[in-house]
Design a protein around this motif. Structure first.
Motif, PDB file in Angstrom:
ATOM      1  N   ARG A  26       0.833  -1.219   0.000  1.00 38.28           N
ATOM      2  CA  ARG A  26       0.000   0.000   0.000  1.00 38.28           C
ATOM      3  C   ARG A  26       0.862   1.261   0.000  1.00 38.28           C
ATOM      4  O   ARG A  26       0.552   2.238  -0.676  1.00 38.28           O
ATOM      5  CB  ARG A  26      -0.957  -0.009   1.206  1.00 38.28           C
ATOM      6  CG  ARG A  26      -2.109  -0.990   1.049  1.00 38.28           C
ATOM      7  CD  ARG A  26      -3.172  -0.759   2.100  1.00 38.28           C
ATOM      8  NE  ARG A  26      -2.735  -1.108   3.429  1.00 38.28           N
ATOM      9  CZ  ARG A  26      -3.034  -2.253   4.049  1.00 38.28           C
ATOM     10  NH1 ARG A  26      -3.790  -3.155   3.459  1.00 38.28           N
ATOM     11  NH2 ARG A  26      -2.591  -2.495   5.271  1.00 38.28           N
ATOM     12  N   ARG A  30       1.034   4.039  -2.884  1.00 39.18           N
ATOM     13  CA  ARG A  30       0.780   5.447  -2.583  1.00 39.18           C
ATOM     14  C   ARG A  30       1.830   6.330  -3.243  1.00 39.18           C
ATOM     15  O   ARG A  30       1.552   7.402  -3.738  1.00 39.18           O
ATOM     16  CB  ARG A  30       0.799   5.650  -1.060  1.00 39.18           C
ATOM     17  CG  ARG A  30       0.635   7.058  -0.592  1.00 39.18           C
ATOM     18  CD  ARG A  30      -0.731   7.600  -0.848  1.00 39.18           C
ATOM     19  NE  ARG A  30      -1.774   6.774  -0.260  1.00 39.18           N
ATOM     20  CZ  ARG A  30      -2.990   6.614  -0.781  1.00 39.18           C
ATOM     21  NH1 ARG A  30      -3.315   7.224  -1.900  1.00 39.18           N
ATOM     22  NH2 ARG A  30      -3.880   5.847  -0.191  1.00 39.18           N
ATOM     23  N   LEU A 111     -14.185   8.631  -5.306  1.00 35.90           N
ATOM     24  CA  LEU A 111     -12.941   8.187  -4.675  1.00 35.90           C
ATOM     25  C   LEU A 111     -11.746   8.384  -5.607  1.00 35.90           C
ATOM     26  O   LEU A 111     -10.639   8.668  -5.145  1.00 35.90           O
ATOM     27  CB  LEU A 111     -13.058   6.727  -4.234  1.00 35.90           C
ATOM     28  CG  LEU A 111     -14.137   6.471  -3.171  1.00 35.90           C
ATOM     29  CD1 LEU A 111     -14.150   5.021  -2.739  1.00 35.90           C
ATOM     30  CD2 LEU A 111     -13.941   7.367  -1.950  1.00 35.90           C
ATOM     31  N   VAL A 134      -4.321   5.497   6.796  1.00 34.82           N
ATOM     32  CA  VAL A 134      -4.632   4.155   6.291  1.00 34.82           C
ATOM     33  C   VAL A 134      -4.057   3.072   7.197  1.00 34.82           C
ATOM     34  O   VAL A 134      -4.736   2.108   7.520  1.00 34.82           O
ATOM     35  CB  VAL A 134      -4.102   3.985   4.844  1.00 34.82           C
ATOM     36  CG1 VAL A 134      -4.383   2.589   4.317  1.00 34.82           C
ATOM     37  CG2 VAL A 134      -4.728   5.028   3.928  1.00 34.82           C
TER      38      VAL A 134
ATOM     39  N   TYR B  49     -12.463   7.454   1.472  1.00 32.87           N
ATOM     40  CA  TYR B  49     -11.277   7.079   0.701  1.00 32.87           C
ATOM     41  C   TYR B  49     -10.263   6.342   1.578  1.00 32.87           C
ATOM     42  O   TYR B  49      -9.692   5.326   1.171  1.00 32.87           O
ATOM     43  CB  TYR B  49     -10.632   8.321   0.078  1.00 32.87           C
ATOM     44  CG  TYR B  49      -9.375   7.990  -0.680  1.00 32.87           C
ATOM     45  CD1 TYR B  49      -9.438   7.468  -1.962  1.00 32.87           C
ATOM     46  CD2 TYR B  49      -8.128   8.168  -0.089  1.00 32.87           C
ATOM     47  CE1 TYR B  49      -8.292   7.136  -2.653  1.00 32.87           C
ATOM     48  CE2 TYR B  49      -6.971   7.831  -0.768  1.00 32.87           C
ATOM     49  CZ  TYR B  49      -7.054   7.321  -2.042  1.00 32.87           C
ATOM     50  OH  TYR B  49      -5.912   6.982  -2.724  1.00 32.87           O
ATOM     51  N   TRP B  50     -10.049   6.845   2.793  1.00 28.38           N
ATOM     52  CA  TRP B  50      -9.093   6.170   3.691  1.00 28.38           C
ATOM     53  C   TRP B  50      -9.552   4.744   3.975  1.00 28.38           C
ATOM     54  O   TRP B  50      -8.736   3.818   4.004  1.00 28.38           O
ATOM     55  CB  TRP B  50      -8.938   6.927   5.013  1.00 28.38           C
ATOM     56  CG  TRP B  50      -8.391   8.318   4.923  1.00 28.38           C
ATOM     57  CD1 TRP B  50      -8.841   9.417   5.594  1.00 28.38           C
ATOM     58  CD2 TRP B  50      -7.261   8.770   4.150  1.00 28.38           C
ATOM     59  NE1 TRP B  50      -8.096  10.520   5.273  1.00 28.38           N
ATOM     60  CE2 TRP B  50      -7.117  10.156   4.400  1.00 28.38           C
ATOM     61  CE3 TRP B  50      -6.391   8.149   3.275  1.00 28.38           C
ATOM     62  CZ2 TRP B  50      -6.113  10.904   3.788  1.00 28.38           C
ATOM     63  CZ3 TRP B  50      -5.392   8.897   2.669  1.00 28.38           C
ATOM     64  CH2 TRP B  50      -5.260  10.261   2.929  1.00 28.38           C
ATOM     65  N   ALA B  53      -8.850   2.669   0.924  1.00 27.16           N
ATOM     66  CA  ALA B  53      -7.411   2.433   0.730  1.00 27.16           C
ATOM     67  C   ALA B  53      -6.878   1.357   1.672  1.00 27.16           C
ATOM     68  O   ALA B  53      -5.958   0.614   1.327  1.00 27.16           O
ATOM     69  CB  ALA B  53      -6.641   3.727   0.926  1.00 27.16           C
ATOM     70  N   ALA B  54      -7.484   1.276   2.853  1.00 21.04           N
ATOM     71  CA  ALA B  54      -7.012   0.293   3.837  1.00 21.04           C
ATOM     72  C   ALA B  54      -7.390  -1.132   3.442  1.00 21.04           C
ATOM     73  O   ALA B  54      -6.863  -2.094   4.003  1.00 21.04           O
ATOM     74  CB  ALA B  54      -7.587   0.624   5.212  1.00 21.04           C
ATOM     75  N   ILE B  56      -6.936  -2.390   0.474  1.00 26.55           N
ATOM     76  CA  ILE B  56      -6.066  -2.896  -0.600  1.00 26.55           C
ATOM     77  C   ILE B  56      -5.086  -3.925  -0.048  1.00 26.55           C
ATOM     78  O   ILE B  56      -4.483  -3.698   1.004  1.00 26.55           O
ATOM     79  CB  ILE B  56      -5.283  -1.727  -1.258  1.00 26.55           C
ATOM     80  CG1 ILE B  56      -6.269  -0.774  -1.935  1.00 26.55           C
ATOM     81  CG2 ILE B  56      -4.266  -2.245  -2.264  1.00 26.55           C
ATOM     82  CD1 ILE B  56      -5.624   0.515  -2.427  1.00 26.55           C
TER      83      ILE B  56
END
Lengths: 176, 158
Positions: A26, A30, A111, A134, B49-50, B53-54, B56
């Motif tokens: 991740r 990013r 998104l 995240v 969004y966060w 994203a977590a 993935i």
């Protein structure tokens, strides 16, 4: 080193990698913003870390060490990709399909919009935001994983959050 | 369940970088629940969004064989042993009676050197004179080179 010790190190190393692999991916994603590149970055990190497995298992915080390695590897990849992209753009023919309905629809997805906004931030700010939002990491952990000072981590996080909010307001993006 | 005003206060602290991870988690849950006050809704995409994203995960690992590195010392020792093995092997396996000049030796048995022998005295004299001339020229050449080098050295020392 005895065979038993080697087996213990290998087990420990494997469990560290298993627990951290998604996080490495991740973070790489990013930074480089491309799934294939991110995968390659993680693969490179894992291959390099294999050679240092005896050192890694003895560290206080192996995930932080691996995240730091991923960060450096990803930034290197990003730089070389930029150079490559600049060269390719110079040589490429114009993209006539750039504004197809499919692409416009995809770009309008909420998104995707946030993702695009996030990509406008400098890599360090992006990484700090990612690790906090995240991965849910403490400031100290982020500092260790990024080689940034605690103060820098706080500053980047503060700036990043404000910038994202400002961009959201400016573009009036609303979650459906 | 967090109230809207609590969420507002936490959001203020969030943007000031004063929230703990637990408080940020509670904020996330507030937005996840969906009952968001209209003036806070602008931040919903960010928290969504966060969350996204977590989720993935890394694709399955590529099957890259990590080759075990053999230490250089071991490699050198193995190479030396192999060379020694072949050297000793070929020494013991060479045919009996074979010398260092097997081809010349093999030919020597078939060449009749007598037919190349100089029997005429005049011819012998010519051959000898040529040989001495070549030797003399080479010797003079050496002397010339020596003289030239000594002069160069002298010039350099001046």
């Amino acid at each position: 080193m005895t065979r038993a010790n080697t087996a213990i190190i290998l087990d420990h190393y494997s469990s560290i990698i298993t627990s951290v692999r998604d996080r490495l991916y991740r973070l790489a994603l990013r930074v480089v913003n491309d799934a294939d590149d991110a995968e390659d970055v993680v693969q490179d990190v894992l291959v390099k870390s294999w050679g240092q497995r005896e050192k890694i298992v003895c560290l206080d915080n192996p995930p932080a060490w691996l995240l730091r390695m991923t960060k450096h590897q990803a930034i290197d990849r990003l730089r070389s990709a930029r150079v490559r992209s600049a060269r390719e753009t110079e040589a490429a023919i114009p993209d006539h399909e750039a504004r197809t309905p499919y692409r416009i629809a995809a770009a309008n997805d909420t998104l995707s919009h946030v993702h695009r906004l996030l990509q406008q931030l400098p890599p360090d700010q992006r990484m700090v935001l990612h690790l906090r939002e995240v991965e849910g990491m403490e400031y100290q952990e982020i500092s260790e994983a990024t080689d940034l000072s605690m103060q820098q981590v706080k500053t980047y996080l503060h700036r990043g959050r404000h910038k994202i909010r400002a961009l959201l307001l400016k573009e009036k993006i609303v979650q459906p | 369940m967090m109230t809207h005003s609590e969420a507002e206060i936490l959001l203020y602290r969030y943007f000031e970088g004063e929230t703990s991870l637990d408080e940020e988690l509670r904020l996330r849950e507030y937005f996840r629940a969906g009952d968001i006050r209209s003036d806070l809704a602008e931040l919903d995409p960010m928290f969504a969004y966060w969350d996204e994203a977590a989720q993935i995960v890394a694709p399955p690992a590529k099957q890259t064989a990590i080759r075990r590195r053999i230490p250089v010392r071991r490699l050198s020792a193995a190479a030396a042993a192999a060379v020694l093995f072949f050297a000793v092997g070929s020494w013991f396996n060479q045919p009996a009676g074979l010398t260092n000049f097997p081809i010349a030796e093999a030919e020597s048995t078939t060449i009749d050197w007598s037919k190349y022998e100089v029997t005429d005295p005049e011819e012998a004299y010519k051959v000898l004179r040529n040989a001495l001339g070549t030797a003399s020229a080479e010797m003079n050449r050496s002397a010339r080179i020596t003289v030239r080098e000594i002069s160069a050295a002298r010039n350099a020392l001046k």
